[in-house]
Design a protein around this motif. Structure first.
Motif, PDB file in Angstrom:
ATOM      1  N   LYS A 260       1.244  -1.018  -0.198  1.00  0.00           N
ATOM      2  CA  LYS A 260      -0.186  -0.227  -0.057  1.00  0.00           C
ATOM      3  C   LYS A 260       0.775   0.654  -0.195  1.00  0.00           C
ATOM      4  O   LYS A 260       1.890   1.250   0.886  1.00  0.00           O
ATOM      5  CB  LYS A 260      -0.585   0.285   1.302  1.00  0.00           C
ATOM      6  N   SER A 261       0.508   1.753  -0.705  1.00  0.00           N
ATOM      7  CA  SER A 261       1.458   3.356  -0.890  1.00  0.00           C
ATOM      8  C   SER A 261       0.203   4.854  -0.433  1.00  0.00           C
ATOM      9  O   SER A 261      -0.772   4.763  -0.959  1.00  0.00           O
ATOM     10  CB  SER A 261       1.940   3.774  -2.381  1.00  0.00           C
ATOM     11  N   ASN A 262       1.214   5.423   0.209  1.00  0.00           N
ATOM     12  CA  ASN A 262       0.149   6.888   0.671  1.00  0.00           C
ATOM     13  C   ASN A 262       0.049   7.941  -0.666  1.00  0.00           C
ATOM     14  O   ASN A 262      -0.617   8.719  -0.482  1.00  0.00           O
ATOM     15  CB  ASN A 262       1.386   7.723   1.426  1.00  0.00           C
ATOM     16  N   LYS A 263       0.297   7.511  -1.941  1.00  0.00           N
ATOM     17  CA  LYS A 263      -0.291   8.246  -3.074  1.00  0.00           C
ATOM     18  C   LYS A 263       0.941   9.599  -3.121  1.00  0.00           C
ATOM     19  O   LYS A 263       0.079   9.603  -4.248  1.00  0.00           O
ATOM     20  CB  LYS A 263      -1.028   8.064  -3.135  1.00  0.00           C
ATOM     21  N   SER A 264       1.669   9.319  -2.327  1.00  0.00           N
ATOM     22  CA  SER A 264       2.118  11.164  -2.272  1.00  0.00           C
ATOM     23  C   SER A 264       3.521  11.190  -3.640  1.00  0.00           C
ATOM     24  O   SER A 264       4.157   9.802  -3.307  1.00  0.00           O
ATOM     25  CB  SER A 264       2.891  10.811  -1.048  1.00  0.00           C
ATOM     26  N   MET A 265       3.361  12.053  -4.608  1.00  0.00           N
ATOM     27  CA  MET A 265       4.939  11.766  -4.818  1.00  0.00           C
ATOM     28  C   MET A 265       5.897  12.972  -4.735  1.00  0.00           C
ATOM     29  O   MET A 265       7.005  12.849  -5.001  1.00  0.00           O
ATOM     30  CB  MET A 265       4.422  13.014  -6.375  1.00  0.00           C
ATOM     31  N   THR A 266       5.764  13.251  -3.289  1.00  0.00           N
ATOM     32  CA  THR A 266       6.543  14.870  -3.128  1.00  0.00           C
ATOM     33  C   THR A 266       7.209  13.635  -2.033  1.00  0.00           C
ATOM     34  O   THR A 266       8.077  14.204  -1.655  1.00  0.00           O
ATOM     35  CB  THR A 266       6.324  15.413  -2.477  1.00  0.00           C
ATOM     36  N   LEU A 267       6.485  13.155  -0.554  1.00  0.00           N
ATOM     37  CA  LEU A 267       7.215  12.372  -0.036  1.00  0.00           C
ATOM     38  C   LEU A 267       6.442  10.497   0.421  1.00  0.00           C
ATOM     39  O   LEU A 267       6.158  10.037   0.822  1.00  0.00           O
ATOM     40  CB  LEU A 267       6.425  12.659   1.584  1.00  0.00           C
ATOM     41  N   PRO A 268       6.817   9.561  -0.973  1.00  0.00           N
ATOM     42  CA  PRO A 268       6.144   8.968  -0.924  1.00  0.00           C
ATOM     43  C   PRO A 268       6.345   8.149  -0.100  1.00  0.00           C
ATOM     44  O   PRO A 268       8.482   8.123   0.642  1.00  0.00           O
ATOM     45  CB  PRO A 268       7.274   8.218  -2.231  1.00  0.00           C
ATOM     46  N   LYS A 269       6.153   6.948   0.486  1.00  0.00           N
ATOM     47  CA  LYS A 269       6.117   6.214   1.100  1.00  0.00           C
ATOM     48  C   LYS A 269       4.858   4.997   1.255  1.00  0.00           C
ATOM     49  O   LYS A 269       4.060   4.598   0.056  1.00  0.00           O
ATOM     50  CB  LYS A 269       5.052   6.579   2.592  1.00  0.00           C
ATOM     51  N   LEU A 270       6.167   3.505   1.770  1.00  0.00           N
ATOM     52  CA  LEU A 270       5.031   2.095   1.150  1.00  0.00           C
ATOM     53  C   LEU A 270       5.312   1.447   2.218  1.00  0.00           C
ATOM     54  O   LEU A 270       6.425   1.350   2.915  1.00  0.00           O
ATOM     55  CB  LEU A 270       6.259   2.037  -0.558  1.00  0.00           C
ATOM     56  N   ILE A 329       8.269  -1.798  -7.594  1.00  0.00           N
ATOM     57  CA  ILE A 329       7.323  -0.911  -6.115  1.00  0.00           C
ATOM     58  C   ILE A 329       6.974   0.767  -6.478  1.00  0.00           C
ATOM     59  O   ILE A 329       6.087   0.310  -6.411  1.00  0.00           O
ATOM     60  CB  ILE A 329       7.853  -0.976  -4.839  1.00  0.00           C
ATOM     61  N   SER A 330       7.628   0.752  -7.543  1.00  0.00           N
ATOM     62  CA  SER A 330       6.509   2.444  -8.121  1.00  0.00           C
ATOM     63  C   SER A 330       5.562   2.218  -9.344  1.00  0.00           C
ATOM     64  O   SER A 330       4.701   3.075  -9.123  1.00  0.00           O
ATOM     65  CB  SER A 330       7.808   2.708  -9.542  1.00  0.00           C
ATOM     66  N   GLU A 331       4.796   0.532  -9.126  1.00  0.00           N
ATOM     67  CA  GLU A 331       3.644   0.830 -10.023  1.00  0.00           C
ATOM     68  C   GLU A 331       2.699   0.994  -8.992  1.00  0.00           C
ATOM     69  O   GLU A 331       1.475   1.747  -9.376  1.00  0.00           O
ATOM     70  CB  GLU A 331       3.336  -1.237  -9.903  1.00  0.00           C
ATOM     71  N   TYR A 332       2.985   0.924  -8.001  1.00  0.00           N
ATOM     72  CA  TYR A 332       2.149   1.611  -6.286  1.00  0.00           C
ATOM     73  C   TYR A 332       1.777   2.799  -6.743  1.00  0.00           C
ATOM     74  O   TYR A 332       1.262   3.617  -6.441  1.00  0.00           O
ATOM     75  CB  TYR A 332       2.435   1.106  -5.094  1.00  0.00           C
ATOM     76  N   PHE A 333       3.101   3.681  -7.362  1.00  0.00           N
ATOM     77  CA  PHE A 333       2.320   5.334  -7.150  1.00  0.00           C
ATOM     78  C   PHE A 333       2.372   5.837  -8.393  1.00  0.00           C
ATOM     79  O   PHE A 333       1.109   6.684  -9.180  1.00  0.00           O
ATOM     80  CB  PHE A 333       4.177   5.614  -6.970  1.00  0.00           C
ATOM     81  N   MET A 335       0.455   4.096  -9.997  1.00  0.00           N
ATOM     82  CA  MET A 335      -1.327   3.719 -10.491  1.00  0.00           C
ATOM     83  C   MET A 335      -1.820   5.311  -9.722  1.00  0.00           C
ATOM     84  O   MET A 335      -3.676   4.861 -10.059  1.00  0.00           O
ATOM     85  CB  MET A 335      -1.836   2.941  -9.929  1.00  0.00           C
ATOM     86  N   TYR A 336      -1.142   6.113  -9.587  1.00  0.00           N
ATOM     87  CA  TYR A 336      -2.144   7.256  -8.643  1.00  0.00           C
ATOM     88  C   TYR A 336      -1.530   8.681  -9.251  1.00  0.00           C
ATOM     89  O   TYR A 336      -1.563   9.773  -8.822  1.00  0.00           O
ATOM     90  CB  TYR A 336      -1.609   7.523  -7.020  1.00  0.00           C
ATOM     91  N   LYS A 340       1.766  11.448 -18.001  1.00  0.00           N
ATOM     92  CA  LYS A 340       2.647  10.614 -18.083  1.00  0.00           C
ATOM     93  C   LYS A 340       3.770  10.140 -17.274  1.00  0.00           C
ATOM     94  O   LYS A 340       4.528  10.812 -17.157  1.00  0.00           O
ATOM     95  CB  LYS A 340       3.175  10.727 -19.751  1.00  0.00           C
ATOM     96  N   TRP A 341       3.683   8.530 -17.696  1.00  0.00           N
ATOM     97  CA  TRP A 341       4.530   7.845 -16.321  1.00  0.00           C
ATOM     98  C   TRP A 341       5.516   7.645 -16.922  1.00  0.00           C
ATOM     99  O   TRP A 341       6.031   7.158 -17.904  1.00  0.00           O
ATOM    100  CB  TRP A 341       4.271   6.658 -15.522  1.00  0.00           C
ATOM    101  N   THR A 342       7.206   7.858 -17.049  1.00  0.00           N
ATOM    102  CA  THR A 342       8.837   8.062 -17.665  1.00  0.00           C
ATOM    103  C   THR A 342       9.722   7.532 -16.613  1.00  0.00           C
ATOM    104  O   THR A 342       9.465   7.148 -15.586  1.00  0.00           O
ATOM    105  CB  THR A 342       9.356   9.457 -17.649  1.00  0.00           C
ATOM    106  N   THR A 343      10.363   6.861 -17.061  1.00  0.00           N
ATOM    107  CA  THR A 343      12.033   6.208 -16.355  1.00  0.00           C
ATOM    108  C   THR A 343      12.117   7.139 -15.222  1.00  0.00           C
ATOM    109  O   THR A 343      12.391   6.502 -14.467  1.00  0.00           O
ATOM    110  CB  THR A 343      12.616   5.960 -17.408  1.00  0.00           C
TER     111      THR A 343
END
Length: 370
Positions: A260-270, A329-333, A335-336, A340-343
């Protein structure tokens, strides 16, 4: 339409069909050389050494495998050069394994070759890939006393097994999927010749098109667990959790993972929760004579949880430091994420994600300890 014109058209059609049948004339089986393994060794940025191993089925052949090596700049040119050396037409219908030496992989040339093979209709999608520490040519030409046919030997060795901590994510289809997917980084088994044997030494982790680092089979097991593989290879655990040095082996491991991720792109947590069930098949340590009660097994499970949580966290932190994501694991971010998701976005997320790991171990029996 006049009869003359009709006859002329029929004549031209018959002529065309005869020409087509001549072009598609089948080559007799005895005139075909079916490549079983192909190996690529790096020479420089413009050239490579290409070696093929072809099984010999003739009872008159003194060796079970015929090998050819050429230096070439393109795969197709190399095959043409090999056909000049061989008395047979070279085909890839029976290709089972593709080898690259480590330098070739680190120079970032694997993708280009695999793309070429992937587009070849003769090559199946389940052809396995491996990285060789030294030279693929030497590995194919070595005389293994216990394994007379290198084609069968390497193919069997690289097949997925419950007792080997690498997964089948090494065929050309899966490689193309992971290297073109901005969520994953590819992994490929890494093999080396040890005396008269070939041994799987670890797993090569790619960063983009290049081989980046090597991880050991135990670490590869963590990738499998996080990817949700239900049945895992036996867990070989060494721990010091207040009872001295202990070694134990948990067999027949069933795995269940929730991420489960916290959906945050600035302070990501898994948060990764892993539930493991298995049989304690062997134990060595000071609790050897006490593991016959529910309370003592519960205490052992608690210590195993702590040890696995530390190991998994340490490994994932290492991957994040490398900015690679073989487990996805980046898939869990992604999806939210809107856009466009990039490398580059994947590398940014894995470099700063905070990971919390929870392991729940259940020893469902003590196997032969009783």
């Amino acid at each position: 339409m006049s009869k003359k014109l009709l006859c002329l058209m029929l004549f031209l059609q018959l002529l065309f069909l005869v020409a087509c049948s001549e072009r598609e004339k089948k080559v007799p089986l005895e005139d075909v050389g079916m490549v079983g393994i192909i190996a690529f060794d790096y020479i420089d940025k413009d050239s490579m050494k290409l070696t093929v191993a072809i099984p010999q089925y003739s009872p008159e052949a003194q060796r079970s495998t015929q090998t050819f090596t050429v230096v070439t700049d393109l795969v197709s040119n190399g095959i043409v050069e090999i056909e000049k050396l061989s008395d047979k037409k070279i085909v890839f219908n029976q290709l089972r394994v593709v080898l690259f030496n480590e330098e070739f992989a680190r120079q970032g040339n694997v993708r280009k070759v695999i793309q070429h093979l992937y587009r070849n209709a003769e090559v199946g999608n389940k052809v396995l890939i491996a990285i060789v520490k030294e030279k693929g040519e030497e590995m194919l030409k070595y005389n293994y006393p216990d394994k007379p046919n290198i084609n069968f030997y390497l193919n069997d060795l690289l097949q997925p097994s419950i007792n080997t901590a690498f997964n089948p994510n090494t065929n050309i289809h899966d490689f193309m999927y992971t290297i073109t997917n901005p969520v994953y980084d590819p992994i490929i088994p890494f093999v080396d010749k040890n005396s008269d044997k070939i041994e799987i030494k670890g797993i090569a982790v790619f960063k983009g098109n290049q081989m980046f680092e090597l991880i050991n089979p135990k670490e590869a097991l963590i990738i499998q667990a996080i990817q949700g593989r239900k049945n895992l290879a036996p867990l070989d655990i060494t721990m010091e959790q207040g009872h001295g040095k202990e070694k134990l082996l948990i067999d027949l491991v069933e795995n269940d993972v929730h991420i489960k991720s916290n959906k945050s792109m600035t302070l990501p947590k898994l948060t990764i929760s892993i539930e493991i069930k298995g049989t304690l098949s062997e134990y060595k340590g000071e609790r050897e004579n006490d593991l016959f009660t529910t309370e003592s097994l519960a205490e052992l499970e608690k210590d195993v949880n702590k040890e696995l949580e530390q190991d998994i966290k340490k490994f994932l932190d290492k991957l994040n430091e490398w900015q690679v994501d073989p487990s996805g694991i980046s898939e869990y971010f992604r999806m939210y994420y809107y856009g466009k998701w990039t490398t580059e976005k994947k590398r940014e997320i894995v470099s700063k994600v905070a990971i919390d790991v929870h392991v729940k171990t259940s020893i469902i029996s003590t196997g032969t300890l009783k």
